[in-house]
Design an enzyme around this catalytic site. Sequence first.
Site, PDB file in Angstrom:
ATOM      1  N   GLY A  87       0.535  -1.066  -0.130  1.00 51.47           N
ATOM      2  CA  GLY A  87       0.304   0.103  -0.087  1.00 51.47           C
ATOM      3  C   GLY A  87       0.882   1.519   0.335  1.00 51.47           C
ATOM      4  O   GLY A  87       2.172   1.175   0.081  1.00 51.47           O
ATOM      5  N   ARG A  90       3.849   5.439   1.351  1.00 50.97           N
ATOM      6  CA  ARG A  90       5.020   7.720   1.696  1.00 50.97           C
ATOM      7  C   ARG A  90       4.062   8.233   0.300  1.00 50.97           C
ATOM      8  O   ARG A  90       4.864   8.421  -0.059  1.00 50.97           O
ATOM      9  CB  ARG A  90       6.393   7.666   1.619  1.00 50.97           C
ATOM     10  CG  ARG A  90       6.278   5.981   0.608  1.00 50.97           C
ATOM     11  CD  ARG A  90       8.023   6.625  -0.214  1.00 50.97           C
ATOM     12  NE  ARG A  90       8.670   5.429  -0.864  1.00 50.97           N
ATOM     13  CZ  ARG A  90       9.488   5.483  -1.189  1.00 50.97           C
ATOM     14  NH1 ARG A  90      10.753   6.615  -1.646  1.00 50.97           N
ATOM     15  NH2 ARG A  90       9.796   4.487  -2.132  1.00 50.97           N
ATOM     16  N   LYS A 110       3.930  12.310  -3.703  1.00 47.86           N
ATOM     17  CA  LYS A 110       5.455  10.786  -3.096  1.00 47.86           C
ATOM     18  C   LYS A 110       6.299  11.616  -1.742  1.00 47.86           C
ATOM     19  O   LYS A 110       6.773  12.691  -3.089  1.00 47.86           O
ATOM     20  CB  LYS A 110       5.694  10.815  -4.138  1.00 47.86           C
ATOM     21  CG  LYS A 110       6.653   9.195  -3.887  1.00 47.86           C
ATOM     22  CD  LYS A 110       7.269   8.624  -5.131  1.00 47.86           C
ATOM     23  CE  LYS A 110       8.167   7.322  -4.431  1.00 47.86           C
ATOM     24  NZ  LYS A 110       8.519   6.801  -6.136  1.00 47.86           N
ATOM     25  N   ASP A 122       8.900   5.532   7.264  1.00 40.38           N
ATOM     26  CA  ASP A 122       9.048   7.400   7.872  1.00 40.38           C
ATOM     27  C   ASP A 122       7.734   8.016   7.079  1.00 40.38           C
ATOM     28  O   ASP A 122       6.913   8.929   7.182  1.00 40.38           O
ATOM     29  CB  ASP A 122       9.534   8.353   8.344  1.00 40.38           C
ATOM     30  CG  ASP A 122      10.790   8.256   6.891  1.00 40.38           C
ATOM     31  OD1 ASP A 122      10.377   8.321   5.998  1.00 40.38           O
ATOM     32  OD2 ASP A 122      11.729   8.601   7.725  1.00 40.38           O
ATOM     33  N   GLY A 123       7.547   8.034   5.739  1.00 39.83           N
ATOM     34  CA  GLY A 123       6.669   8.378   4.920  1.00 39.83           C
ATOM     35  C   GLY A 123       6.886   9.545   3.979  1.00 39.83           C
ATOM     36  O   GLY A 123       6.368  10.389   3.360  1.00 39.83           O
ATOM     37  N   ARG A 173       3.798  13.054  -8.290  1.00 41.47           N
ATOM     38  CA  ARG A 173       3.275  12.259  -9.825  1.00 41.47           C
ATOM     39  C   ARG A 173       2.026  12.519 -10.167  1.00 41.47           C
ATOM     40  O   ARG A 173       1.228  13.200  -9.871  1.00 41.47           O
ATOM     41  CB  ARG A 173       4.091  11.440  -9.375  1.00 41.47           C
ATOM     42  CG  ARG A 173       3.979  10.020 -10.028  1.00 41.47           C
ATOM     43  CD  ARG A 173       4.717   8.994  -9.721  1.00 41.47           C
ATOM     44  NE  ARG A 173       3.935   7.705  -8.384  1.00 41.47           N
ATOM     45  CZ  ARG A 173       4.994   7.237  -8.391  1.00 41.47           C
ATOM     46  NH1 ARG A 173       5.884   6.731  -7.580  1.00 41.47           N
ATOM     47  NH2 ARG A 173       4.171   6.569  -7.486  1.00 41.47           N
ATOM     48  N   ARG A 180      -1.636  -1.048 -10.259  1.00 45.07           N
ATOM     49  CA  ARG A 180      -0.825  -1.653  -9.881  1.00 45.07           C
ATOM     50  C   ARG A 180      -1.820  -3.452 -10.079  1.00 45.07           C
ATOM     51  O   ARG A 180      -2.093  -3.738  -9.583  1.00 45.07           O
ATOM     52  CB  ARG A 180      -0.151  -1.596  -8.889  1.00 45.07           C
ATOM     53  CG  ARG A 180       0.732  -0.596  -8.751  1.00 45.07           C
ATOM     54  CD  ARG A 180       0.735  -0.422  -7.266  1.00 45.07           C
ATOM     55  NE  ARG A 180       0.404   1.693  -7.046  1.00 45.07           N
ATOM     56  CZ  ARG A 180       1.970   1.957  -6.656  1.00 45.07           C
ATOM     57  NH1 ARG A 180       2.765   1.133  -7.018  1.00 45.07           N
ATOM     58  NH2 ARG A 180       1.963   3.518  -6.264  1.00 45.07           N
ATOM     59  N   ASP A 249       4.248  -4.320  -7.251  1.00 49.80           N
ATOM     60  CA  ASP A 249       3.613  -3.349  -7.095  1.00 49.80           C
ATOM     61  C   ASP A 249       4.506  -2.024  -7.280  1.00 49.80           C
ATOM     62  O   ASP A 249       3.492  -1.179  -7.383  1.00 49.80           O
ATOM     63  CB  ASP A 249       3.576  -3.778  -5.312  1.00 49.80           C
ATOM     64  CG  ASP A 249       5.384  -2.976  -4.899  1.00 49.80           C
ATOM     65  OD1 ASP A 249       6.267  -3.965  -5.173  1.00 49.80           O
ATOM     66  OD2 ASP A 249       5.826  -2.561  -5.059  1.00 49.80           O
ATOM     67  N   ASP A 259       7.428   3.979 -10.598  1.00 51.07           N
ATOM     68  CA  ASP A 259       8.491   3.864  -9.246  1.00 51.07           C
ATOM     69  C   ASP A 259      10.048   3.607  -9.941  1.00 51.07           C
ATOM     70  O   ASP A 259      10.087   3.227 -10.261  1.00 51.07           O
ATOM     71  CB  ASP A 259       8.034   3.032  -8.561  1.00 51.07           C
ATOM     72  CG  ASP A 259       7.567   3.203  -7.743  1.00 51.07           C
ATOM     73  OD1 ASP A 259       7.811   4.258  -6.826  1.00 51.07           O
ATOM     74  OD2 ASP A 259       6.950   2.051  -7.204  1.00 51.07           O
TER      75      ASP A 259
HETATM   76  P1  AMP Z   1       9.082   0.958  -3.459  1.00 48.58           P
HETATM   77  O1  AMP Z   1       9.809   0.290  -3.284  1.00 48.58           O
HETATM   78  O2  AMP Z   1       8.975   2.316  -3.841  1.00 48.58           O
HETATM   79  O3  AMP Z   1       8.054   0.430  -4.320  1.00 48.58           O
HETATM   80  O4  AMP Z   1       7.735   1.004  -2.080  1.00 48.58           O
HETATM   81  C1  AMP Z   1       7.753  -0.174  -2.038  1.00 48.58           C
HETATM   82  C2  AMP Z   1       6.685  -0.191  -0.312  1.00 48.58           C
HETATM   83  O5  AMP Z   1       7.203  -0.195   0.943  1.00 48.58           O
HETATM   84  C3  AMP Z   1       5.365   0.487  -0.643  1.00 48.58           C
HETATM   85  O6  AMP Z   1       4.624  -0.153   0.008  1.00 48.58           O
HETATM   86  C4  AMP Z   1       6.621   1.967  -0.196  1.00 48.58           C
HETATM   87  O7  AMP Z   1       4.517   2.403   0.047  1.00 48.58           O
HETATM   88  C5  AMP Z   1       6.360   1.399   1.688  1.00 48.58           C
HETATM   89  N1  AMP Z   1       7.892   2.835   1.589  1.00 48.58           N
HETATM   90  C6  AMP Z   1       8.865   2.898   0.620  1.00 48.58           C
HETATM   91  N2  AMP Z   1       9.513   3.782   1.704  1.00 48.58           N
HETATM   92  C7  AMP Z   1       9.380   3.842   2.344  1.00 48.58           C
HETATM   93  C8  AMP Z   1       8.968   4.838   4.142  1.00 48.58           C
HETATM   94  N3  AMP Z   1      10.303   5.694   3.418  1.00 48.58           N
HETATM   95  N4  AMP Z   1       8.158   5.591   4.582  1.00 48.58           N
HETATM   96  C9  AMP Z   1       6.784   4.683   4.375  1.00 48.58           C
HETATM   97  N5  AMP Z   1       6.959   2.916   3.501  1.00 48.58           N
HETATM   98  C10 AMP Z   1       7.347   3.094   2.792  1.00 48.58           C
HETATM   99 MG    MG Z   2       6.357   0.988  -5.190  1.00 50.53          MG
END
Ligand code: AMP
Ligand code: MG
Length: 479
Positions: A87, A90, A110, A122-123, A173, A180, A249, A259
Amino acid sequence: MTRIAFDNSYARLPDGFFMRADPDKAPAPELIKLNRELAVELGLDADWLASADGIAMLSGAAVADGSEPLAMAYAGHQFGGWSPQLGDGRAHLLGEIIAPDGIRRDIQLKGSGATPFSRNGDGKAALGPVLREYIVSEFMAAAGVPTTRALAAVATGERVQRETRLPGAVLTRVAQSHVRVGTFQYFFAREQTENLQTLADYVIDRHYPEAKSAENPALALLKAVTERQAKLIAQWMCLGFIHGVMNTDNVQIAGETIDYGPCAFMDVFHPNTVFSSIDRNGRYAWVNQPNIGVWNLSRLAEAMMPILHPDQDAALKLAESAVQQFSDVFNTALNQGIAAKLGIPVNADFMQSTFKLMTDQGCDFTLFFTELTRIAEGGTEDAFTALFVEPMAAQVWLAEWRGLHSAELIPAMKAANPVFIPRNHRVEEAIQSALNGDFSPFETLVSVVTRPFDQQPEHAAFETPPTLEQVVQQTFCGT
Ligand code: AMP
Ligand code: MG
């Protein structure tokens, strides 16, 4: 704050598709870059976006009228391992707009703070990855590759903790949608067949309306998604692009590249090139991308089985038949794409022997084609020959190429071969300067690579590969 006509179809979907969540209020938002051309294309008021109210929205500091921020639910396979609950951890979908072209677009922040899906994250987003996504996605768009877009980058005025403390930023974005493969997997894993059907109907309406009138709309959808992914990955291959995190995802149903994490373009050609420091087995190496595409689409097919056919054996057969067409579509697109780059008629054998030669000779992938284009246009052979370890090998290959090339293919050749790509060392240089407060290298790089097919002799330095000291070994997932 009523300057954007939001119309939020995703927010009207049933509970379970998303969680409502407001973005964090950035303490001291400052606009780094606004993509004015994109704003105009989307029918948005660029001056308003650049105003204090606009920046407040783009940083998450204020929720604009009509925006209904939410975090989308999805699952996914990451590097082959299953995560039942990912989900938007962030990201906040602010809402949707219908652009003057009639196409509905998501406007998403984002790096805008934690959501119910953040798990331990940390989002937030650090400045570097935000700038990388801005540069690379805007290059892709300019090069004609389907992609999410970057509308704006805003500094939050906050520090985020990574290996070190880094300035935080938010990227706005724009996507045809953020559904997805992992969104389908989310409902499949929970055995929520009704939601799966609702999701399929939603994406058919939004992205594949022609599937609606098919005998089996879900099957038509799966086939159409497969076809778009096969063509998309072929386009990546033709640019030497390595996505780096082709997790389910990160495979978008509308067929846009999404991404931009540890992604990069190859300098020296080698099929096994990988950039991500966490991709230890080369799962997402350049040459593996079509195989992984098939693997990811197989996960989509599996997730769609309950809505493909009531009988599971029949559903499996349909699922397999849909995914099987990937290789034909991909091979055709790749053969055509590389033939265009070479300025020759489609010739799979010559393509393969050229790849082998480029590997043996250590040729720079992009320059090989740019310098070849210059030769086709009557230029000298020196710069091309200089890309080879053995100059004789260049002569032998050129002789063969001349037998296949014809002048009427030059316009297509030029349209297939960008002069400028965002080389990894330039992206790193732009990020490092920005971290030191100087955004001019970022500005220059964006302006150069968003006109990738134009000769820009004043920026010839951006054509060249890194020196040994400049080579960026790996791109960390530093997000
Ligand atoms: P990604 O690798 O960017 O495709 O992210 C994979 C998952 O990790 C997704 O669910 C993102 O929302 C979550 N995610 C990545 N970085 C963070 C972050 N700094 N804080 C919270 N969720 C994250
Ligand atoms: Mg992603």
